[in-house]
Design a protein around this motif. Structure first.
Motif, PDB file in Angstrom:
ATOM      1  N   LEU A 149       0.836  -1.197   0.000  1.00 46.44           N
ATOM      2  CA  LEU A 149       0.000   0.000   0.000  1.00 46.44           C
ATOM      3  C   LEU A 149       0.870   1.244   0.000  1.00 46.44           C
ATOM      4  O   LEU A 149       1.891   1.287   0.689  1.00 46.44           O
ATOM      5  CB  LEU A 149      -0.892   0.021   1.250  1.00 46.44           C
ATOM      6  CG  LEU A 149      -1.798  -1.184   1.453  1.00 46.44           C
ATOM      7  CD1 LEU A 149      -2.248  -1.269   2.896  1.00 46.44           C
ATOM      8  CD2 LEU A 149      -3.000  -1.109   0.523  1.00 46.44           C
ATOM      9  N   TRP A 150       0.454   2.275  -0.764  1.00 47.67           N
ATOM     10  CA  TRP A 150       1.122   3.562  -0.733  1.00 47.67           C
ATOM     11  C   TRP A 150       0.146   4.631  -1.199  1.00 47.67           C
ATOM     12  O   TRP A 150      -0.811   4.350  -1.919  1.00 47.67           O
ATOM     13  CB  TRP A 150       2.401   3.558  -1.580  1.00 47.67           C
ATOM     14  CG  TRP A 150       2.185   3.361  -3.058  1.00 47.67           C
ATOM     15  CD1 TRP A 150       2.055   4.342  -4.005  1.00 47.67           C
ATOM     16  CD2 TRP A 150       2.067   2.118  -3.760  1.00 47.67           C
ATOM     17  NE1 TRP A 150       1.868   3.783  -5.248  1.00 47.67           N
ATOM     18  CE2 TRP A 150       1.874   2.413  -5.120  1.00 47.67           C
ATOM     19  CE3 TRP A 150       2.106   0.780  -3.364  1.00 47.67           C
ATOM     20  CZ2 TRP A 150       1.710   1.434  -6.094  1.00 47.67           C
ATOM     21  CZ3 TRP A 150       1.939  -0.205  -4.328  1.00 47.67           C
ATOM     22  CH2 TRP A 150       1.755   0.130  -5.670  1.00 47.67           C
ATOM     23  N   HIS A 151       0.376   5.860  -0.754  1.00 48.56           N
ATOM     24  CA  HIS A 151      -0.467   6.976  -1.135  1.00 48.56           C
ATOM     25  C   HIS A 151      -0.199   7.314  -2.603  1.00 48.56           C
ATOM     26  O   HIS A 151       0.953   7.449  -3.013  1.00 48.56           O
ATOM     27  CB  HIS A 151      -0.149   8.182  -0.240  1.00 48.56           C
ATOM     28  CG  HIS A 151      -0.970   9.389  -0.534  1.00 48.56           C
ATOM     29  ND1 HIS A 151      -0.426  10.589  -0.861  1.00 48.56           N
ATOM     30  CD2 HIS A 151      -2.299   9.572  -0.556  1.00 48.56           C
ATOM     31  CE1 HIS A 151      -1.381  11.470  -1.068  1.00 48.56           C
ATOM     32  NE2 HIS A 151      -2.531  10.872  -0.886  1.00 48.56           N
ATOM     33  N   ALA A 152      -1.279   7.416  -3.405  1.00 46.81           N
ATOM     34  CA  ALA A 152      -1.135   7.738  -4.825  1.00 46.81           C
ATOM     35  C   ALA A 152      -2.485   8.192  -5.363  1.00 46.81           C
ATOM     36  O   ALA A 152      -3.527   7.744  -4.874  1.00 46.81           O
ATOM     37  CB  ALA A 152      -0.658   6.516  -5.609  1.00 46.81           C
ATOM     38  N   PRO A 153      -2.498   9.036  -6.374  1.00 47.19           N
ATOM     39  CA  PRO A 153      -3.771   9.423  -6.986  1.00 47.19           C
ATOM     40  C   PRO A 153      -4.469   8.192  -7.578  1.00 47.19           C
ATOM     41  O   PRO A 153      -3.820   7.207  -7.927  1.00 47.19           O
ATOM     42  CB  PRO A 153      -3.369  10.393  -8.106  1.00 47.19           C
ATOM     43  CG  PRO A 153      -1.957  10.778  -7.812  1.00 47.19           C
ATOM     44  CD  PRO A 153      -1.350   9.680  -6.999  1.00 47.19           C
ATOM     45  N   ALA A 154      -5.778   8.268  -7.702  1.00 47.09           N
ATOM     46  CA  ALA A 154      -6.542   7.165  -8.289  1.00 47.09           C
ATOM     47  C   ALA A 154      -6.149   6.993  -9.753  1.00 47.09           C
ATOM     48  O   ALA A 154      -6.076   7.960 -10.505  1.00 47.09           O
ATOM     49  CB  ALA A 154      -8.036   7.436  -8.172  1.00 47.09           C
ATOM     50  N   THR A 155      -5.846   5.761 -10.121  1.00 44.60           N
ATOM     51  CA  THR A 155      -5.520   5.413 -11.497  1.00 44.60           C
ATOM     52  C   THR A 155      -6.250   4.113 -11.834  1.00 44.60           C
ATOM     53  O   THR A 155      -6.676   3.384 -10.944  1.00 44.60           O
ATOM     54  CB  THR A 155      -3.998   5.230 -11.690  1.00 44.60           C
ATOM     55  OG1 THR A 155      -3.510   4.299 -10.715  1.00 44.60           O
ATOM     56  CG2 THR A 155      -3.256   6.550 -11.528  1.00 44.60           C
ATOM     57  N   PRO A 156      -6.398   3.802 -13.123  1.00 42.91           N
ATOM     58  CA  PRO A 156      -7.113   2.580 -13.499  1.00 42.91           C
ATOM     59  C   PRO A 156      -6.461   1.327 -12.909  1.00 42.91           C
ATOM     60  O   PRO A 156      -5.244   1.263 -12.718  1.00 42.91           O
ATOM     61  CB  PRO A 156      -7.033   2.569 -15.028  1.00 42.91           C
ATOM     62  CG  PRO A 156      -6.836   3.998 -15.410  1.00 42.91           C
ATOM     63  CD  PRO A 156      -6.011   4.594 -14.302  1.00 42.91           C
ATOM     64  N   ALA A 157      -7.295   0.346 -12.628  1.00 45.70           N
ATOM     65  CA  ALA A 157      -6.825  -0.926 -12.073  1.00 45.70           C
ATOM     66  C   ALA A 157      -6.019  -1.698 -13.110  1.00 45.70           C
ATOM     67  O   ALA A 157      -6.220  -1.535 -14.316  1.00 45.70           O
ATOM     68  CB  ALA A 157      -8.018  -1.755 -11.609  1.00 45.70           C
ATOM     69  N   LEU A 158      -5.118  -2.553 -12.630  1.00 47.86           N
ATOM     70  CA  LEU A 158      -4.331  -3.440 -13.485  1.00 47.86           C
ATOM     71  C   LEU A 158      -4.715  -4.878 -13.155  1.00 47.86           C
ATOM     72  O   LEU A 158      -4.500  -5.340 -12.030  1.00 47.86           O
ATOM     73  CB  LEU A 158      -2.841  -3.241 -13.247  1.00 47.86           C
ATOM     74  CG  LEU A 158      -2.291  -1.846 -13.495  1.00 47.86           C
ATOM     75  CD1 LEU A 158      -0.820  -1.774 -13.089  1.00 47.86           C
ATOM     76  CD2 LEU A 158      -2.458  -1.463 -14.958  1.00 47.86           C
TER      77      LEU A 158
END
Length: 192
Positions: A149-158
């Protein structure tokens, strides 16, 4: 950089587990057949393990930036998705017949994402899985999950591509989903 790591054993229910940043658990509207994990809302993911009703070894890591991909070839390809951090504490619950059970070990506090993520921020979750016995079933399959887990903007799932069989299983679940809780509900007549 790795900030915290905890490893423990989870005794699974019959339908995998929920992990994320909300403890208001509900059955997912869609199971991620064909994938290991999928959304059960913006803040929670549902994970489908190989093991059905048995032990699973889990390692949860909190990082301050995206970790390097795992080089160990024993892991299945990683899947990733974004989760909204409604609360700063990571929640984990196993899914049984019509109910959910808190799965954190009593002697280990759940990881906190704060101060990396504040309420409503997004956290990226990467999931690696390995099972000594890859055939689904009951009992010990030597299964291990690594959740990063890490803080990051929402991006499409892989995720890997879906097969037609997986699409069909998802449609059948969606058609059956409204009655899941009712299947395990018993009504008793009032006593006078």
């Amino acid at each position: 950089m790795l900030l915290r790591e905890v490893t423990f054993t989870v005794d699974l229910g019959e339908h995998g587990y929920l992990i994320g940043f909300d403890d208001d658990y509900q059955f997912p509207r869609q199971m991620p057949y064909g994938w290991r994990c999928g959304p059960a809302g913006e803040a929670i993911a549902v994970v489908l393990p190989t093991t059905d009703t048995g032990p699973l070894r889990m390692t949860v890591q909190v990082h301050d930036s995206p970790p390097a991909p795992e080089a160990d070839h024993r892991w299945e390809p990683a899947e990733e998705m974004s989760l909204r951090a409604d609360i700063p504490t990571l929640c984990l619950a196993t899914i049984g017949q019509g109910d959910f059970w808190d799965a954190w070990p009593e002697d280990e506090p759940p990881p906190q994402m704060a101060p990396l993520a504040s309420r409503g921020d997004w956290v990226r979750m990467r999931l690696y899985c390995h099972a000594d016995d890859p055939e689904p079933g009951i009992g010990d399959h030597g299964e291990h999950h690594l959740v990063q887990l890490w803080h990051a903007p929402a991006t499409p799932a892989l995720h890997p591509p879906l097969s037609e069989e997986d699409r069909q299983a998802r449609e059948e679940y969606a058609a059956h989903q409204p009655g899941i809780v009712e299947e395990y509900t018993i009504e008793y007549p009032p006593r006078h």
